[in-house]
Design a protein around this motif. Structure first.
Motif, short mmCIF file in Angstrom:
data_model
loop_
_atom_site.label_atom_id
_atom_site.label_comp_id
_atom_site.label_asym_id
_atom_site.label_seq_id
_atom_site.Cartn_x
_atom_site.Cartn_y
_atom_site.Cartn_z
N THR A 156 0.97 -1.41 -0.11
CA THR A 156 0.01 -0.09 0.28
C THR A 156 0.43 1.55 0.09
O THR A 156 2.25 1.01 0.51
N PHE A 157 0.77 2.56 -0.41
CA PHE A 157 1.01 3.46 -0.12
C PHE A 157 0.77 4.46 0.62
O PHE A 157 -0.17 5.48 1.06
N LEU A 158 2.33 4.38 0.80
CA LEU A 158 2.28 6.20 1.90
C LEU A 158 2.70 7.69 0.95
O LEU A 158 3.44 7.39 0.49
N ARG A 159 1.88 8.41 1.18
CA ARG A 159 2.05 10.25 0.68
C ARG A 159 2.63 10.86 1.48
O ARG A 159 2.50 10.91 2.63
N GLU A 160 3.41 11.55 0.90
CA GLU A 160 3.89 12.47 1.66
C GLU A 160 2.60 13.78 2.50
O GLU A 160 2.14 14.03 2.16
N GLY A 161 3.18 13.88 3.68
CA GLY A 161 2.03 14.61 4.32
C GLY A 161 0.84 14.44 4.99
O GLY A 161 0.08 14.41 5.73
N GLU A 162 0.83 12.77 4.38
CA GLU A 162 -0.45 12.17 5.49
C GLU A 162 0.30 11.50 6.74
O GLU A 162 0.69 10.30 6.35
N PRO A 163 -0.13 11.16 7.52
CA PRO A 163 0.03 10.99 8.71
C PRO A 163 0.17 9.99 9.12
O PRO A 163 -0.48 8.95 8.51
N VAL A 164 1.26 8.82 9.31
CA VAL A 164 1.15 7.51 9.41
C VAL A 164 1.45 6.69 11.02
O VAL A 164 2.59 7.84 11.59
N TRP A 165 0.29 5.71 11.14
CA TRP A 165 0.64 5.76 12.92
C TRP A 165 1.78 4.96 12.95
O TRP A 165 1.67 4.05 12.49
N MET A 166 2.19 4.67 13.97
CA MET A 166 3.76 4.50 14.43
C MET A 166 3.85 4.24 15.64
O MET A 166 4.48 5.72 16.21
N GLY A 167 4.07 3.18 16.69
CA GLY A 167 3.99 3.47 18.08
C GLY A 167 3.28 4.52 18.53
O GLY A 167 4.00 4.49 20.33
N GLY A 168 1.54 4.43 18.46
CA GLY A 168 1.61 5.39 19.14
C GLY A 168 1.20 6.57 18.24
O GLY A 168 0.44 7.12 19.94
N ARG A 169 2.33 6.90 17.79
CA ARG A 169 2.57 8.48 17.47
C ARG A 169 1.97 8.86 16.22
O ARG A 169 2.19 7.35 15.32
N ALA A 170 2.00 10.44 15.60
CA ALA A 170 2.17 10.67 14.72
C ALA A 170 3.17 10.63 13.75
O ALA A 170 3.79 11.23 14.25
#
Length: 333
Positions: A156-170
């Motif tokens: 799946t694609f991640l795009r610049e500026g769209e936050p991703v959650w990792m380790g309970g944080r954005a």
């Protein structure tokens, strides 16, 4: 296999750093494991070999993780030492695998169905003066990476500026290029933390390669990307190789300085006589290299020569007296 010092006390630490084996000279790539309410995230699982599969099994045991807890595998870029195990771990864990669209395009350029890199790269290097004794080694060398990146993951694609959650944080994805098109770093503004992959490394200069069909101006892209990353206030940077560091802005300044000094050095060499990229490569890096390092050295030399041409500080020179089709470079008068 031992996790690196200071990690991981989950109740205190955000991240566990897992050193995964890779080929010399780097020998280790940093994979990162983050735990949050959304589940476990792995960043950059490393290349696939029997040894690295065993290292992950040992890491999961030491971290108290079972494979089904792993919900996502996030990739900074497409290089085998970062991307390679993603498909295998996806099969084992069922996790989603995410990367940028541009990075995915590079996986297809390098290893996708119909890839012609094994033919085009040796021909590129031949045209730029590399002897057959070197470029004839490239097809077998490049084939050696295929096993490290199989199976290919469903992404799946991640795009610049769209936050991703990792380790309970954005974390904010920041797309850069130069070292790898579509490279993503991940920034947490609250803690001023950056997973920077290979975009900025603490002790070595990330390789910047000119490759057929990829970025036509990779050094320009890299320098622009460093300027872009310098806008972020970073207290701790987690790199793809070597140790986390706290001098992110200063390291960027030194990398910008390094590449301008190299451009000046090459420009001075061209004033002596027209030279092929291989001539320049040998002068910069020597020949006491294996084919892996020579490939990087030649591609980085080309990246600098292409940048000198872009800046109108050098030009490709046709040699009417030469009985070959070898490309040479000369300074702009």
């Amino acid at each position: 296999m031992t996790l690196l010092p200071g990690i991981p006390l989950w109740e205190r630490e955000l991240v566990a750093r897992v050193p995964i084996s890779m080929a010399p000279p780097l020998r280790r790539v940093n994979s990162y494991v983050l735990r949050g309410d959304e589940g476990i995230t792995i960043i950059d699982p490393g290349p696939r070999t029997d040894e690295t599969e065993a290292e992950w099994r040992a890491a999961w045991q030491e971290l108290g993780i079972v494979p089904r807890d792993i919900r996502q595998i996030v990739l900074t870029h497409h290089h085998p030492d970062h991307y390679g195990l993603a498909g295998y771990l996806q099969e084992v864990t069922g996790a989603d695998v995410s990367m940028s669209p541009r990075a995915y395009e590079e996986t297809q350029l390098m290893w996708g169905e119909g890839s012609q890199m094994n033919e085009k790269l040796p021909e590129l290097f031949r045209q730029h003066g590399m002897p057959e004794s070197w470029y004839s080694q490239l097809p077998e060398h490049l084939d050696g990476f295929v096993a490290q990146v199989r199976p290919a993951p469903e992404v799946t694609f991640l795009r610049e500026g769209e936050p991703v959650w990792m380790g309970g944080r954005a974390w904010l994805p920041i797309e850069t290029a130069g070292h790898a098109p579509g490279h993503l770093s991940f920034y947490n503004a609250e803690q001023k933390l950056m997973f920077c992959g290979d975009a900025v490394l603490p002790q070595i200069s990330p390789n910047v390669s000119y490759l057929p069909g990829s970025d036509p101006q990779p050094l320009q892209s890299f320098l622009d990307s460093l300027v872009k990353l310098s806008a972020y206030e970073v207290e701790t940077a987690y790199p793809g190789h070597r140790n986390p560091f706290d001098y992110f802005g200063e390291r960027i300044r030194l990398l910008l300085q390094h590449h301008e000094e190299r451009l000046q050095r090459i420009e001075g060499m061209l004033r002596e006589r027209p030279q092929t990229a291989f001539d320049v490569c040998v002068a910069l890096f020597g020949t006491e290299l294996g084919i892996h390092q020579m490939r990087f050295a030649m591609a980085e030399t080309l990246a600098h020569l292409v940048e000198l041409v872009r800046q109108e500080r050098a030009a490709e020179q046709a040699n009417a007296e030469a009985a070959d089709d070898i490309i040479r470079f000369a300074p702009v008068k």
